[in-house]
Design a protein around this motif. Sequence first.
Motif, mmCIF file in Angstrom:
data_model
loop_
_atom_site.group_PDB
_atom_site.id
_atom_site.type_symbol
_atom_site.label_atom_id
_atom_site.label_comp_id
_atom_site.label_asym_id
_atom_site.label_seq_id
_atom_site.Cartn_x
_atom_site.Cartn_y
_atom_site.Cartn_z
ATOM 1 N N GLY A 57 -10.878 1.074 6.480
ATOM 2 C CA GLY A 57 -9.847 1.792 7.245
ATOM 3 C C GLY A 57 -9.992 3.301 7.242
ATOM 4 O O GLY A 57 -9.212 3.998 7.887
ATOM 5 N N GLY A 58 -10.979 3.814 6.523
ATOM 6 C CA GLY A 58 -11.105 5.269 6.373
ATOM 7 C C GLY A 58 -11.290 6.019 7.681
ATOM 8 O O GLY A 58 -10.699 7.085 7.870
ATOM 9 N N HIS A 78 -11.152 -7.632 4.986
ATOM 10 C CA HIS A 78 -10.067 -7.050 5.804
ATOM 11 C C HIS A 78 -8.749 -7.793 5.567
ATOM 12 O O HIS A 78 -7.674 -7.204 5.650
ATOM 13 N N LEU A 79 -8.865 -9.084 5.222
ATOM 14 C CA LEU A 79 -7.643 -9.846 4.943
ATOM 15 C C LEU A 79 -7.000 -9.370 3.640
ATOM 16 O O LEU A 79 -5.777 -9.355 3.501
ATOM 17 N N GLN A 80 -7.855 -8.969 2.697
ATOM 18 C CA GLN A 80 -7.314 -8.441 1.436
ATOM 19 C C GLN A 80 -6.645 -7.083 1.655
ATOM 20 O O GLN A 80 -5.549 -6.829 1.154
ATOM 21 N N TRP A 81 -7.311 -6.218 2.413
ATOM 22 C CA TRP A 81 -6.728 -4.893 2.679
ATOM 23 C C TRP A 81 -5.411 -5.018 3.450
ATOM 24 O O TRP A 81 -4.484 -4.233 3.241
ATOM 25 N N GLN A 82 -5.349 -6.043 4.330
ATOM 26 C CA GLN A 82 -4.105 -6.244 5.101
ATOM 27 C C GLN A 82 -2.910 -6.475 4.190
ATOM 28 O O GLN A 82 -1.800 -6.044 4.481
ATOM 29 N N VAL A 83 -3.144 -7.201 3.093
ATOM 30 C CA VAL A 83 -2.034 -7.486 2.166
ATOM 31 C C VAL A 83 -1.462 -6.175 1.626
ATOM 32 O O VAL A 83 -0.245 -6.000 1.524
#
Length: 261
Positions: A145-146, A88-93
């Motif tokens: 996030g889908g 989730h930290l990667q997707w946040q970027v």
Amino acid sequence: MTEAAKPSVIVEDLAPHVALVRIDRPEARNALNAETRAALVEAFQRLGADPDVRVVVLTGTGKAFVAGADIKDMASRTPPDMMARRTHLQWQVIAQFPKPLIAAVNGFALGGGCELAMHADIIIAAESARFGQPEIKIGIMPGAGGTQRLIRAVGKFKAMKLMLTGAVIDAHEADRIGLVTEVVPDAELMERAKALAVEIAGLPPVALAEIKDVALTGEDLPLAAALALERKAFQLLFSTEDQKEGMGAFLDKRSPDFKGR
Ligand code: CO8
């Protein structure tokens, strides 16, 4: 270069102030493994901080945009393994990337690939692109996030059908339900994405960043708070040279030259 050393994300200049990020793992339909996720994050962090880059186009090599998370890499994982990835930290970027992001979807955008496309601000789909959240067919569910972004993009009843059946839809259906911005013939995909990126790159970058920030942040706020955020950002733009340049150029009947400050 050996297979192990071959980077799976390529970043190149597409036009002045426009960067292209290409996921390049066609042998696995650009599935997101740990290396690819890390490379994507590194690319977005770098491009976000580069003052010369104003717009980014994201695409994939070959038949797929991204065919999802890497299933081979997930098949025998346990919940602690999945938690330890902290993806989730990667997707946040990517979600918080501060500049306009255009997804040029060239083929399959499935599972995490559809979710990745939905992190973009504009989605241009080639006619042969395919979209879906097929996770249910392999015993899981959307996890990047889908469940939230799809429902916000296309509404409950189209989103639920896609997620509950795992159906894959074509580009025209995706366009009809509001999952993409526009559909173009395959051969024109990059040309169209580039033209749009160049057009946006000519506009004032600080105002672009404020539009993106207010639109995305405001979506999750009560209306009064979102409108206050918009008002403050609008007022703040009157501190930029680009506001003086834009309005001055209009009044002088000439083309503006925006500097990003
Ligand atoms: N993961 C790993 N390998 C894959 C994936 C994938 N998602 N998709 C394709 N591949 C591999 C295949 O295993 C095959 O490898 P090999 O040659 O070694 O057998 C190679 O790519 C080519 O695949 P196909 O022969 O199947 O190619 P086709 O062109 O016939 O079909 C498809 C392309 C339709 C894309 C098909 O490969 C497919 O259905 N792929 C799986 C799609 C899917 O189920 N995606 C959802 C994955 S789960 C997910 O995304 C959860 C997201 C949650 C969070 C994300 C965190 C990162």
